[in-house]
Design an enzyme around this catalytic site. Structure first.
Site, PDB file in Angstrom:
ATOM      1  N   THR A  11       0.826  -1.216   0.000  1.00 21.72           N
ATOM      2  CA  THR A  11       0.000   0.000   0.000  1.00 21.72           C
ATOM      3  C   THR A  11       0.856   1.261   0.000  1.00 21.72           C
ATOM      4  OG1 THR A  11      -1.650  -1.252   1.217  1.00 21.72           O
ATOM      5  CG2 THR A  11      -1.893   1.129   1.242  1.00 21.72           C
ATOM      6  N   GLY A 182     -11.713  -2.731   6.004  1.00 21.80           N
ATOM      7  CA  GLY A 182     -10.264  -2.626   5.844  1.00 21.80           C
ATOM      8  C   GLY A 182      -9.632  -1.594   6.774  1.00 21.80           C
ATOM      9  N   GLU A 185      -7.051  -4.546  11.012  1.00 14.76           N
ATOM     10  CA  GLU A 185      -6.405  -5.778  10.524  1.00 14.76           C
ATOM     11  C   GLU A 185      -7.221  -6.988  10.975  1.00 14.76           C
ATOM     12  OE1 GLU A 185      -3.382  -5.799   8.966  1.00 14.76           O
ATOM     13  OE2 GLU A 185      -2.863  -3.688   9.253  1.00 14.76           O
ATOM     14  N   ASP A 196       0.444  -0.018  18.791  1.00 20.25           N
ATOM     15  CA  ASP A 196       0.789   0.888  17.691  1.00 20.25           C
ATOM     16  C   ASP A 196       0.919   2.330  18.224  1.00 20.25           C
ATOM     17  OD1 ASP A 196       0.772   1.449  14.605  1.00 20.25           O
ATOM     18  OD2 ASP A 196      -0.734   2.808  15.418  1.00 20.25           O
ATOM     19  N   LYS A 200       4.341   4.908  18.472  1.00 16.64           N
ATOM     20  CA  LYS A 200       4.324   6.288  17.973  1.00 16.64           C
ATOM     21  C   LYS A 200       4.613   7.268  19.114  1.00 16.64           C
ATOM     22  CE  LYS A 200       1.097   5.098  14.253  1.00 16.64           C
ATOM     23  NZ  LYS A 200      -0.329   4.896  13.946  1.00 16.64           N
TER      24      LYS A 200
HETATM   25  N1  HSE Z   1      -3.019   0.899  12.037  1.00 14.82           N
HETATM   26  C1  HSE Z   1      -2.538   2.249  12.007  1.00 14.82           C
HETATM   27  C2  HSE Z   1      -3.674   3.183  12.402  1.00 14.82           C
HETATM   28  C3  HSE Z   1      -2.006   2.577  10.657  1.00 14.82           C
HETATM   29  O1  HSE Z   1      -4.821   2.728  12.472  1.00 14.82           O
HETATM   30  O2  HSE Z   1      -3.445   4.342  12.686  1.00 14.82           O
HETATM   31  C4  HSE Z   1      -1.202   3.848  10.590  1.00 14.82           C
HETATM   32  O3  HSE Z   1      -0.062   3.818  11.389  1.00 14.82           O
END
Ligand code: HSE
Length: 406
Positions: A11, A182, A185, A196, A200
């Site tokens: 992507t 989508g 995941e 995640d 960050k």
């Molecule tokens: N899975 C991450 C989100 C993708 O939903 O922000 C971007 O880092």
């Protein structure tokens, strides 16, 4: 002309190629150079793709081609991506990436290697996708002592919480919808459990402090325990539930950092951020608050940030700009000493006892408690995190849900 290679034609990688193709004129004007995608590394072939002839399967071709000066790593993960990044930097090739996992895990080492080799390791796209936040911290805000960074850094969880709120739907139902669209995941753990956002946060906090921050040292909670009842209580109080990254740099230089769902007052700058959007509030000691808002994920916004890094590398060939952070580790504060108010949900039968445990009989009226069917929600007084958790332990099953207020 500057030759680049794109590692991973998924992507974001295909987005990088598209941004370069569609915005070549602007890119050339801004850098004084044409940026040419010479190689695309992927395990797969792409018959019929306009860039089919650039696809290669052996990284050595890229590494050994002295004409390639910038590599975009859009593979993700910390396996081959780490090895390829190290080898490219060691060969003096700058690397631009959207790979937050790699930056959070090995960023300190990779930044040092880039500095040693007079090239650049850039990762604007790794936090906030298309929102220009990392470069802003290092350039526009370079005269600031950053005292706090507060953000919504994960689109998936923000989408889930927003939908639960507007559709009055249960967490599992909305997660399923998000997976079908989508936005989540198939294995949603990294997003919904806060990992995640934690990575960050580590990157943002490292840039804000100038020191290495271990993601594993950041207290992290996700949204899988947030119920519709919590959101309904929040709504009744004019609040919103959002998964926040909260990093504060204390007067003593210590870093307090956590990722957790918070009940935000409606006046908070982040309360209005819904759907898949991300936003970050940077608080500087001179500036005060500045809000950055936009698309934190998605092919073209993320790719645009990767290509912006490419243009910066092109303009700064032979020198390392934006040092990132040093190898010194940030001194972490003990978050259990922090004070705040909390929300507690209990069952109606235990309401009086649970509320009394936090307020005492006389002061219960200040709890803003609401009965909703079989459950009762209320706010605690301001208390230390450690005292709140101790009380929750004592109350055991009496506490059905809890959350921090902001
Ligand atoms: N899975 C991450 C989100 C993708 O939903 O922000 C971007 O880092």
């Amino acid at each position: 002309m500057i030759n680049i290679a794109v590692l991973g034609y998924g992507t974001v990688g295909s987005g990088v190629v598209e941004v370069i193709e569609r915005n070549q004129e602007q890119i050339s004007r801004n850098t004084g150079e044409e940026v040419y995608v010479k190689y695309i590394l992927d395990l797969r072939d792409f018959p019929g793709d306009p860039y089919e002839d650039r696809v290669v399967h052996d990284f050595r071709l890229i590494l050994e081609d002295a004409a390639v000066s910038v590599v975009c790593e859009t593979m993700g993960g910390v396996g081959p991506a780490y090895q390829f990044t190290k080898q490219a930097l060691a060969a003096g090739k700058s690397v631009c990436t959207s790979n937050k996992e790699l930056v959070a895990t090995h960023g300190t080492e990779l930044l040092a290697l880039a500095a040693k080799k007079r090239c650049n390791y850039m990762f604007e796209a790794s936090v906030g996708g298309g929102i220009p936040i990392l470069r802003t911290i290092q350039t526009s805000l370079s005269a600031e002592r950053i005292v706090a960074v507060t953000g919504i850094l994960n689109g998936t969880t923000n989408y889930i919480l927003s939908r639960m709120e507007t559709e009055k739907a249960d967490y599992h139902e909305v997660l399923k919808q998000a997976q079908e669209l989508g936005y989540a995941e198939r294995n949603p753990e990294a997003d919904v459990e806060g990992h995640d956002t934690c990575r960050k946060t580590a990157i943002l906090a490292a840039l804000a402090t100038g020191k290495a921050v271990e993601a594993g040292e950041i207290h992290t909670e996700g949204i899988s325990g947030v119920t519709l009842a919590d959101l309904e209580f929040a709504a009744a109080k004019g609040r919103k539930v959002r998964l926040l990254a909260v990093a504060k740099i204390q007067e003593d230089g210590k870093l307090s950092a956590m990722v957790a769902p918070f009940m935000l007052s409606r006046e908070h700058a982040l309360a209005a951020v819904g759907d898949v959007f991300n936003a970050v509030v940077i608080t500087g000691n001179m500036l005060g608050d500045a809000l950055f808002y936009g698309r934190g994920a998605g092919k073209l916004p993320t790719a645009s940030a990767v290509v912006a890094d490419v243009t910066d590398c092109v303009r700064n060939q032979g020198r390392t700009v934006m040092g990132g952070w040093s190898e010194e580790k940030a001194d972490m504060a003990d978050i259990t000493e922090e004070e705040r108010r909390f929300y507690v949900r209990t069952n109606a039968a235990s309401a009086e006892a649970v509320e009394n445990a936090f307020w005492g009989k006389e002061d219960r009226a200040a709890s803003e408690g609401i009965l909703s069917g079989e459950e009762y929600g209320f706010f605690t007084p301001v208390m230390k995190e450690k005292d709140f958790y101790e009380k929750c332990r004592e109350l055991g099953d009496g506490v059905l849900g809890k959350m921090r207020l902001m």
